[in-house]
Design a protein around this motif. Structure first.
Motif, PDB file in Angstrom:
ATOM      1  N   LEU A 322       0.841  -1.201   0.000  1.00 29.70           N
ATOM      2  CA  LEU A 322       0.000   0.000   0.000  1.00 29.70           C
ATOM      3  C   LEU A 322       0.875   1.249   0.000  1.00 29.70           C
ATOM      4  CD1 LEU A 322      -2.606  -1.069   2.697  1.00 29.70           C
ATOM      5  CD2 LEU A 322      -2.995  -0.966   0.226  1.00 29.70           C
ATOM      6  N   VAL A 323       0.565   2.167  -0.907  1.00 30.48           N
ATOM      7  CA  VAL A 323       1.334   3.406  -1.028  1.00 30.48           C
ATOM      8  C   VAL A 323       0.384   4.562  -1.291  1.00 30.48           C
ATOM      9  CG1 VAL A 323       2.991   4.653  -2.476  1.00 30.48           C
ATOM     10  CG2 VAL A 323       3.424   2.277  -1.892  1.00 30.48           C
ATOM     11  N   ASN A 324       0.657   5.700  -0.673  1.00 30.20           N
ATOM     12  CA  ASN A 324       0.021   6.944  -1.098  1.00 30.20           C
ATOM     13  C   ASN A 324       1.013   7.613  -2.031  1.00 30.20           C
ATOM     14  OD1 ASN A 324      -0.625   9.856  -1.151  1.00 30.20           O
ATOM     15  ND2 ASN A 324      -2.256   9.264   0.257  1.00 30.20           N
ATOM     16  N   SER A 325       0.712   7.587  -3.325  1.00 30.90           N
ATOM     17  CA  SER A 325       1.686   8.019  -4.326  1.00 30.90           C
ATOM     18  C   SER A 325       2.053   9.490  -4.201  1.00 30.90           C
ATOM     19  CB  SER A 325       1.149   7.747  -5.737  1.00 30.90           C
ATOM     20  OG  SER A 325      -0.048   8.477  -5.958  1.00 30.90           O
ATOM     21  N   ILE A 327       1.708  11.620  -0.927  1.00 34.66           N
ATOM     22  CA  ILE A 327       2.314  11.891   0.372  1.00 34.66           C
ATOM     23  C   ILE A 327       3.616  11.119   0.565  1.00 34.66           C
ATOM     24  CG2 ILE A 327       1.970  11.694   2.859  1.00 34.66           C
ATOM     25  CD1 ILE A 327       0.381  13.941   1.487  1.00 34.66           C
ATOM     26  N   ASP A 328       3.704   9.930   0.007  1.00 35.41           N
ATOM     27  CA  ASP A 328       4.906   9.115   0.194  1.00 35.41           C
ATOM     28  C   ASP A 328       6.045   9.485  -0.757  1.00 35.41           C
ATOM     29  OD1 ASP A 328       3.635   7.722   2.211  1.00 35.41           O
ATOM     30  OD2 ASP A 328       3.003   6.065   0.924  1.00 35.41           O
ATOM     31  N   LEU A 329       5.779  10.359  -1.732  1.00 36.76           N
ATOM     32  CA  LEU A 329       6.834  10.733  -2.688  1.00 36.76           C
ATOM     33  C   LEU A 329       7.957  11.507  -2.008  1.00 36.76           C
ATOM     34  CD1 LEU A 329       7.831  10.947  -5.677  1.00 36.76           C
ATOM     35  CD2 LEU A 329       6.667  13.167  -5.728  1.00 36.76           C
ATOM     36  N   LEU A 330       7.616  12.540  -1.237  1.00 39.30           N
ATOM     37  CA  LEU A 330       8.639  13.394  -0.630  1.00 39.30           C
ATOM     38  C   LEU A 330       9.590  12.595   0.269  1.00 39.30           C
ATOM     39  CD1 LEU A 330       8.275  16.986   0.673  1.00 39.30           C
ATOM     40  CD2 LEU A 330       9.325  15.267   2.145  1.00 39.30           C
ATOM     41  N   PRO A 331       9.098  11.791   1.216  1.00 42.62           N
ATOM     42  CA  PRO A 331      10.050  11.034   2.032  1.00 42.62           C
ATOM     43  C   PRO A 331      10.842  10.002   1.235  1.00 42.62           C
ATOM     44  CG  PRO A 331       7.791  10.422   2.550  1.00 42.62           C
ATOM     45  CD  PRO A 331       7.718  11.622   1.691  1.00 42.62           C
ATOM     46  N   SER A 332      10.268   9.484   0.158  1.00 41.18           N
ATOM     47  CA  SER A 332      10.994   8.507  -0.666  1.00 41.18           C
ATOM     48  C   SER A 332      12.169   9.164  -1.374  1.00 41.18           C
ATOM     49  CB  SER A 332      10.048   7.872  -1.689  1.00 41.18           C
ATOM     50  OG  SER A 332       8.990   7.181  -1.054  1.00 41.18           O
ATOM     51  N   ILE A 333      11.922  10.313  -2.007  1.00 43.87           N
ATOM     52  CA  ILE A 333      13.006  10.999  -2.711  1.00 43.87           C
ATOM     53  C   ILE A 333      14.029  11.535  -1.713  1.00 43.87           C
ATOM     54  CG2 ILE A 333      13.532  13.033  -4.125  1.00 43.87           C
ATOM     55  CD1 ILE A 333      11.123  12.413  -5.797  1.00 43.87           C
ATOM     56  N   CYS A 334      13.579  12.007  -0.560  1.00 41.19           N
ATOM     57  CA  CYS A 334      14.528  12.434   0.471  1.00 41.19           C
ATOM     58  C   CYS A 334      15.395  11.254   0.918  1.00 41.19           C
ATOM     59  CB  CYS A 334      13.785  13.024   1.662  1.00 41.19           C
ATOM     60  SG  CYS A 334      13.077  14.668   1.349  1.00 41.19           S
ATOM     61  N   ASP A 335      14.812  10.077   1.005  1.00 42.01           N
ATOM     62  CA  ASP A 335      15.546   8.875   1.389  1.00 42.01           C
ATOM     63  C   ASP A 335      16.685   8.602   0.409  1.00 42.01           C
ATOM     64  OD1 ASP A 335      16.309   6.499   2.588  1.00 42.01           O
ATOM     65  OD2 ASP A 335      14.395   5.481   2.292  1.00 42.01           O
ATOM     66  N   TRP A 336      16.411   8.708  -0.875  1.00 41.59           N
ATOM     67  CA  TRP A 336      17.433   8.427  -1.886  1.00 41.59           C
ATOM     68  C   TRP A 336      18.471   9.540  -2.004  1.00 41.59           C
ATOM     69  CZ3 TRP A 336      12.778   5.904  -4.091  1.00 41.59           C
ATOM     70  CH2 TRP A 336      12.952   4.529  -4.295  1.00 41.59           C
ATOM     71  N   THR A 337      18.066  10.785  -1.824  1.00 44.30           N
ATOM     72  CA  THR A 337      18.977  11.908  -2.055  1.00 44.30           C
ATOM     73  C   THR A 337      19.704  12.381  -0.804  1.00 44.30           C
ATOM     74  OG1 THR A 337      17.202  13.528  -1.684  1.00 44.30           O
ATOM     75  CG2 THR A 337      17.534  12.754  -3.951  1.00 44.30           C
ATOM     76  N   GLY A 338      19.242  11.963   0.366  1.00 45.00           N
ATOM     77  CA  GLY A 338      19.848  12.424   1.605  1.00 45.00           C
ATOM     78  C   GLY A 338      19.268  13.719   2.122  1.00 45.00           C
ATOM     79  N   ALA A 339      18.197  14.212   1.493  1.00 44.63           N
ATOM     80  CA  ALA A 339      17.546  15.432   1.981  1.00 44.63           C
ATOM     81  C   ALA A 339      16.800  15.139   3.280  1.00 44.63           C
ATOM     82  CB  ALA A 339      16.581  15.965   0.929  1.00 44.63           C
ATOM     83  N   LYS A 340      16.669  16.149   4.111  1.00 46.55           N
ATOM     84  CA  LYS A 340      15.996  15.993   5.389  1.00 46.55           C
ATOM     85  C   LYS A 340      14.498  16.189   5.224  1.00 46.55           C
ATOM     86  CE  LYS A 340      15.884  17.734  10.146  1.00 46.55           C
ATOM     87  NZ  LYS A 340      16.434  18.734  11.104  1.00 46.55           N
ATOM     88  N   GLY A 347       4.259  10.895   5.633  1.00 44.61           N
ATOM     89  CA  GLY A 347       4.390   9.878   4.605  1.00 44.61           C
ATOM     90  C   GLY A 347       5.550   8.948   4.904  1.00 44.61           C
ATOM     91  N   LYS A 348       5.596   7.828   4.191  1.00 39.98           N
ATOM     92  CA  LYS A 348       6.631   6.823   4.401  1.00 39.98           C
ATOM     93  C   LYS A 348       7.397   6.583   3.099  1.00 39.98           C
ATOM     94  CE  LYS A 348       5.151   5.944   8.609  1.00 39.98           C
ATOM     95  NZ  LYS A 348       5.920   6.302   9.813  1.00 39.98           N
ATOM     96  N   SER A 349       8.686   6.370   3.209  1.00 38.93           N
ATOM     97  CA  SER A 349       9.505   6.058   2.039  1.00 38.93           C
ATOM     98  C   SER A 349       9.176   4.664   1.528  1.00 38.93           C
ATOM     99  CB  SER A 349      10.988   6.139   2.400  1.00 38.93           C
ATOM    100  OG  SER A 349      11.785   5.639   1.325  1.00 38.93           O
ATOM    101  N   TYR A 350       9.005   4.544   0.209  1.00 33.83           N
ATOM    102  CA  TYR A 350       8.811   3.213  -0.373  1.00 33.83           C
ATOM    103  C   TYR A 350      10.115   2.611  -0.900  1.00 33.83           C
ATOM    104  CZ  TYR A 350       7.634   6.429  -4.326  1.00 33.83           C
ATOM    105  OH  TYR A 350       7.593   7.457  -5.248  1.00 33.83           O
ATOM    106  N   ARG A 351      11.232   3.226  -0.563  1.00 32.54           N
ATOM    107  CA  ARG A 351      12.526   2.667  -0.960  1.00 32.54           C
ATOM    108  C   ARG A 351      12.724   1.236  -0.437  1.00 32.54           C
ATOM    109  NH1 ARG A 351      18.511   5.355   0.283  1.00 32.54           N
ATOM    110  NH2 ARG A 351      19.733   3.809  -0.886  1.00 32.54           N
ATOM    111  N   PRO A 352      12.351   0.914   0.826  1.00 37.00           N
ATOM    112  CA  PRO A 352      12.536  -0.472   1.295  1.00 37.00           C
ATOM    113  C   PRO A 352      11.756  -1.498   0.467  1.00 37.00           C
ATOM    114  CG  PRO A 352      12.197   1.006   3.157  1.00 37.00           C
ATOM    115  CD  PRO A 352      11.889   1.795   1.926  1.00 37.00           C
ATOM    116  N   VAL A 353      10.596  -1.123  -0.063  1.00 40.47           N
ATOM    117  CA  VAL A 353       9.837  -2.038  -0.919  1.00 40.47           C
ATOM    118  C   VAL A 353      10.571  -2.243  -2.238  1.00 40.47           C
ATOM    119  CG1 VAL A 353       7.666  -2.386  -2.158  1.00 40.47           C
ATOM    120  CG2 VAL A 353       7.642  -1.387   0.131  1.00 40.47           C
TER     121      VAL A 353
END
Length: 454
Positions: A322-325, A327-340, A347-353
């Protein structure tokens, strides 16, 4: 604060020049369409159209089957993507509402820019102006709103970019949104739809009928604005032609996306680039005889989401996470780029999925809606792994529960049966929890719409 090529940046415990850090952090390419249903891709099993570019992305990435938009209307949906907050929290709950000043420097482009990325934007912004103002919201505008020439602008930029700096590129297309003009018998400005013989048009969907115990507020909303819902007078053949036009518009935008995917191939950007494909919301496309968006039907709220990890990790995978495409975008891209990630973003990062095959991003996701252009009705979805709960603020059968494993077409409203009341109450409680944890100016009023436990 902007980074410059001379600025040093902290990575873990070591201090590295930006050029060295750039080699370790992935580029981001975010490709977005407008008004595309999750199943409007041949890789999703739809045999009524062909989407080779989207299929190539799916073959090289992870395709989500349960990605839900934040709000099924362009402006509010996009505000969720770039602020990480729900429209009811920011006040951006209809089109053409500006982003609050205090959120601009916390918007996604600014967050990524400030970690040293070159951020560029091409195409539709609609948050709130149709084209993004140049050098605002963290992005350089490389192409205004409009599909013609958008891919070429992106390809040209990719070929001439600074190779020493990581980049975040957004390619935001309009189509298949031109189905709105088609329904109004107007010219489709961004792609031509050729007339088709009826026998060449797709059949009606299995859930073409308005279901028993469907929310009556939706018929009320149709009657409020014929300009938005001219399909009220449609016969079955009209709907088949509508569905054909919609498919051709999806194919037209797929061809444009293919030009960018070709350049990704040419430069082998797969190696160190996260590529995300989605849409801001879907379209009824004849399901339950609905056109347009805003309603909480599956065709409207569930959107395509394909994520390609660097090195094509887990390529070709399909996940039910389950993803909110939005709300979950910002934390996902922050996860990959190192942004805070700023405060208040839930929202939650979907990087682990995508990279580790995690089963879920979160236990449930919420979509909200507001019929601002018509009767001003409001509603919510609470989507759990097995069920989809819908609540509108007015009308008969405003509370609905559907079994998403056996009834994806939403034809049997289980909320009217006593044996499902425990599930109804469980989902109500989740909605109450969500309302309480996402403060907004009208939350006290919204809480009053929750039905009392039977």
């Amino acid at each position: 604060m902007k980074f410059t090529p001379n600025r040093m940046m902290m990575l873990g415990t070591a201090v590295l020049p930006l050029t060295m850090a750039a080699q370790q952090r992935p580029n981001i390419i975010y490709i977005m369409t407008d008004q595309q249903c999750s199943r409007a891709m041949s890789c999703a099993g739809n045999t009524d159209l062909k989407t080779p570019a989207m299929d190539r992305l799916a073959a090289n990435g992870v395709r989500f089957t349960n990605a839900y938009c934040t709000f099924p209307l362009s402006g509010p949906s996009r505000s969720g993507m770039f602020t990480g907050l729900y429209p009811s929290e920011t006040g951006m709950n209809e089109n053409d509402i500006p982003m609050p000043e205090e959120l601009k420097e916390e918007s996604l482009g600014c967050l990524v820019r400030d970690t040293g990325y070159d951020c560029v934007y091409a195409g539709k912004w609609h948050c709130h102006t149709l084209s993004i103002p140049n050098d605002e919201f963290g992005f350089t505008n490389i192409h205004d709103n409009g599909d013609q020439g958008l891919a070429e602008a992106c390809v040209d930029w990719l070929r001439h970019r600074d190779r020493k700096q990581p980049f975040f590129m957004v390619a935001s297309y309009i189509n298949p949104h031109n189905i709105c003009e088609y329904a109004r018998s107007q010219r489709t400005p961004h792609a031509r739809v050729e007339p088709a013989n009826l026998e060449d048009c797709p059949n009606l969907p299995d859930n073409f009928a308005v279901a028993p115990y469907d929310a009556t507020v939706l018929q009320f909303e149709k009657e409020q604005n014929y300009a938005l819902y001219p399909t009220m007078s449609y016969g079955k053949d009209d709907w088949r032609k509508y569905r054909n036009a919609y498919n051709r518009l999806v194919e037209a935008v797929d061809a444009e996306i293919g030009k960018i995917v070709d350049e990704i191939d040419r430069q082998n950007l797969w190696k160190n680039t996260v590529i995300i494909f989605t849409s801001d919301h879907g379209d009824g496309n004849g399901a339950h005889q609905w056109n347009q968006k805003t309603a909480l039907y599956e065709e409207v709220a569930c959107v395509p989401l394909i994520v390609c990890a660097p090195g094509k990790k887990n390529a070709g995978t399909v996940t039910e996470a389950l993803v909110n495409s939005g709300i979950d975008l910002l934390p996902s891209i922050c996860d990959w780029t190192g942004a805070k990630v700023p405060a208040r973003r839930q929202g939650k990062s979907y990087r682990p999925v995508v990279e580790k095959g995690a089963a879920q991003v979160q236990d449930y996701v919420v979509t909200e809606t507001n019929f601002n252009q018509t009767g001003r009705s409001i509603g919510w979805i609470v989507r759990t792994p097995k069920y989809k709960y819908i609540l509108y603020d007015k009308g008969q059968y405003r509370e609905q529960l559907f079994d998403m494993e056996n009834d994806r077409g939403e034809m049997v409203n289980l909320a009217v049966e006593s044996k499902y009341q425990e599930e109804v109450e469980r989902h109500r409680a989740m909605l109450v929890e969500w309302l309480e944890s996402h403060p907004g100016p009208n939350r006290a009023r919204h809480m009053k719409f929750i039905p009392e436990t039977y």
